[in-house]
Design a protein around this motif. Structure first.
Motif, mmCIF file in Angstrom:
data_model
loop_
_atom_site.group_PDB
_atom_site.id
_atom_site.type_symbol
_atom_site.label_atom_id
_atom_site.label_comp_id
_atom_site.label_asym_id
_atom_site.label_seq_id
_atom_site.Cartn_x
_atom_site.Cartn_y
_atom_site.Cartn_z
ATOM 1 N N GLN A 29 6.322 -3.020 -3.887
ATOM 2 C CA GLN A 29 7.542 -3.083 -3.071
ATOM 3 C C GLN A 29 8.267 -1.747 -2.970
ATOM 4 O O GLN A 29 8.762 -1.402 -1.896
ATOM 5 C CB GLN A 29 8.488 -4.157 -3.606
ATOM 6 C CG GLN A 29 9.787 -4.237 -2.804
ATOM 7 C CD GLN A 29 10.662 -5.396 -3.199
ATOM 8 O OE1 GLN A 29 10.170 -6.455 -3.558
ATOM 9 N NE2 GLN A 29 11.970 -5.207 -3.125
ATOM 10 N N THR A 30 8.338 -0.996 -4.037
ATOM 11 C CA THR A 30 9.090 0.262 -4.020
ATOM 12 C C THR A 30 8.188 1.484 -3.816
ATOM 13 O O THR A 30 8.656 2.616 -3.909
ATOM 14 C CB THR A 30 9.897 0.437 -5.324
ATOM 15 O OG1 THR A 30 8.989 0.421 -6.427
ATOM 16 C CG2 THR A 30 10.936 -0.665 -5.476
ATOM 17 N N GLN A 31 6.917 1.258 -3.530
ATOM 18 C CA GLN A 31 5.971 2.363 -3.369
ATOM 19 C C GLN A 31 5.902 2.834 -1.914
ATOM 20 O O GLN A 31 6.557 2.276 -1.034
ATOM 21 C CB GLN A 31 4.595 1.942 -3.878
ATOM 22 C CG GLN A 31 4.600 1.674 -5.376
ATOM 23 C CD GLN A 31 3.245 1.246 -5.899
ATOM 24 O OE1 GLN A 31 2.279 1.141 -5.160
ATOM 25 N NE2 GLN A 31 3.174 0.996 -7.191
ATOM 26 N N ALA A 32 5.088 3.848 -1.689
ATOM 27 C CA ALA A 32 4.906 4.423 -0.352
ATOM 28 C C ALA A 32 4.237 3.420 0.590
ATOM 29 O O ALA A 32 3.638 2.430 0.154
ATOM 30 C CB ALA A 32 4.055 5.691 -0.451
ATOM 31 N N ALA A 33 4.320 3.705 1.878
ATOM 32 C CA ALA A 33 3.789 2.798 2.904
ATOM 33 C C ALA A 33 2.312 2.510 2.719
ATOM 34 O O ALA A 33 1.869 1.374 2.917
ATOM 35 C CB ALA A 33 4.050 3.362 4.292
ATOM 36 N N ASP A 34 1.521 3.518 2.336
ATOM 37 C CA ASP A 34 0.087 3.266 2.185
ATOM 38 C C ASP A 34 -0.187 2.305 1.036
ATOM 39 O O ASP A 34 -1.066 1.438 1.136
ATOM 40 C CB ASP A 34 -0.699 4.569 2.025
ATOM 41 C CG ASP A 34 -0.300 5.397 0.812
ATOM 42 O OD1 ASP A 34 0.870 5.325 0.372
ATOM 43 O OD2 ASP A 34 -1.171 6.128 0.313
ATOM 44 N N GLN A 35 0.575 2.401 -0.053
ATOM 45 C CA GLN A 35 0.403 1.472 -1.165
ATOM 46 C C GLN A 35 0.884 0.072 -0.789
ATOM 47 O O GLN A 35 0.275 -0.924 -1.175
ATOM 48 C CB GLN A 35 1.135 1.986 -2.405
ATOM 49 C CG GLN A 35 0.569 3.281 -2.931
ATOM 50 C CD GLN A 35 -0.919 3.185 -3.233
ATOM 51 O OE1 GLN A 35 -1.355 2.301 -3.958
ATOM 52 N NE2 GLN A 35 -1.703 4.091 -2.669
ATOM 53 N N GLN A 36 1.959 -0.002 -0.013
ATOM 54 C CA GLN A 36 2.412 -1.300 0.479
ATOM 55 C C GLN A 36 1.354 -1.904 1.403
ATOM 56 O O GLN A 36 1.082 -3.109 1.341
ATOM 57 C CB GLN A 36 3.751 -1.164 1.199
ATOM 58 C CG GLN A 36 4.892 -0.886 0.257
ATOM 59 C CD GLN A 36 6.261 -0.945 0.922
ATOM 60 O OE1 GLN A 36 6.423 -1.455 2.030
ATOM 61 N NE2 GLN A 36 7.267 -0.420 0.235
ATOM 62 N N ALA A 37 0.732 -1.071 2.229
ATOM 63 C CA ALA A 37 -0.323 -1.563 3.136
ATOM 64 C C ALA A 37 -1.493 -2.137 2.350
ATOM 65 O O ALA A 37 -2.037 -3.187 2.717
ATOM 66 C CB ALA A 37 -0.793 -0.450 4.057
ATOM 67 N N LYS A 38 -1.888 -1.476 1.268
ATOM 68 C CA LYS A 38 -2.978 -1.999 0.438
ATOM 69 C C LYS A 38 -2.633 -3.374 -0.103
ATOM 70 O O LYS A 38 -3.466 -4.280 -0.115
ATOM 71 C CB LYS A 38 -3.279 -1.037 -0.716
ATOM 72 C CG LYS A 38 -3.992 0.216 -0.295
ATOM 73 C CD LYS A 38 -4.237 1.132 -1.484
ATOM 74 C CE LYS A 38 -4.873 2.440 -1.052
ATOM 75 N NZ LYS A 38 -5.093 3.346 -2.202
ATOM 76 N N GLU A 39 -1.399 -3.537 -0.561
ATOM 77 C CA GLU A 39 -0.953 -4.835 -1.067
ATOM 78 C C GLU A 39 -0.989 -5.890 0.039
ATOM 79 O O GLU A 39 -1.467 -7.007 -0.170
ATOM 80 C CB GLU A 39 0.461 -4.728 -1.646
ATOM 81 C CG GLU A 39 1.127 -6.058 -1.965
ATOM 82 C CD GLU A 39 0.373 -6.904 -2.982
ATOM 83 O OE1 GLU A 39 0.422 -8.146 -2.859
ATOM 84 O OE2 GLU A 39 -0.254 -6.349 -3.906
ATOM 85 N N ILE A 40 -0.502 -5.542 1.209
ATOM 86 C CA ILE A 40 -0.477 -6.490 2.325
ATOM 87 C C ILE A 40 -1.895 -6.876 2.728
ATOM 88 O O ILE A 40 -2.183 -8.059 2.970
ATOM 89 C CB ILE A 40 0.298 -5.899 3.518
ATOM 90 C CG1 ILE A 40 1.766 -5.687 3.142
ATOM 91 C CG2 ILE A 40 0.168 -6.800 4.745
ATOM 92 C CD1 ILE A 40 2.525 -4.771 4.085
#
Length: 113
Positions: A29-40
């Motif tokens: 949740q508080t990470q960069a967009a690319d890390q959020q994209a990996k989670e999604i």
């Protein structure tokens, strides 16, 4: 679990429509967009697996981002996830998502075989 009056996915006439997913309430949740994209993408993979399909069945994605300057890293994550099966895609820059930590939201449509 959905945080509003909707469900995460609906199967209809040979397609699976997945609602916009974010990294809300995850470690990303508080990470960069690319890390959020990996989670999604991991969430999308899990929802698809419940219907017996995978990211290879992606037909269309709609991606909402709060900052287009992260596009280079984001493209790399998406290319890795899609492999040779690149879906139709829309990318929309938005001012905000529903929580200030969130940088990306992805909707997906998959073919059900």
């Amino acid at each position: 679990m959905a945080v509003g009056p909707y469900v995460h996915a609906v199967a209809h006439q040979g397609t699976l429509h997945i609602s916009g997913l974010t990294a809300f309430a995850t470690g990303a949740q508080t990470q960069a967009a690319d890390q959020q994209a990996k989670e999604i993408l991991s969430q999308i993979t899990a929802v698809a697996a419940e219907e017996g399909v995978s990211l290879a069945n992606l037909v269309k994605v709609t991606i909402f981002v709060t900052d287009l300057t992260a596009l280079g890293e984001l493209r790399s994550v998406l290319a890795d996830a899609y492999g040779d099966n690149r879906p139709a895609s829309s990318l929309v820059e938005v001012q905000n998502l529903f929580h200030p930590d969130l940088k990306i939201e992805i909707e997906a449509t998959l073919a059900l075989d």
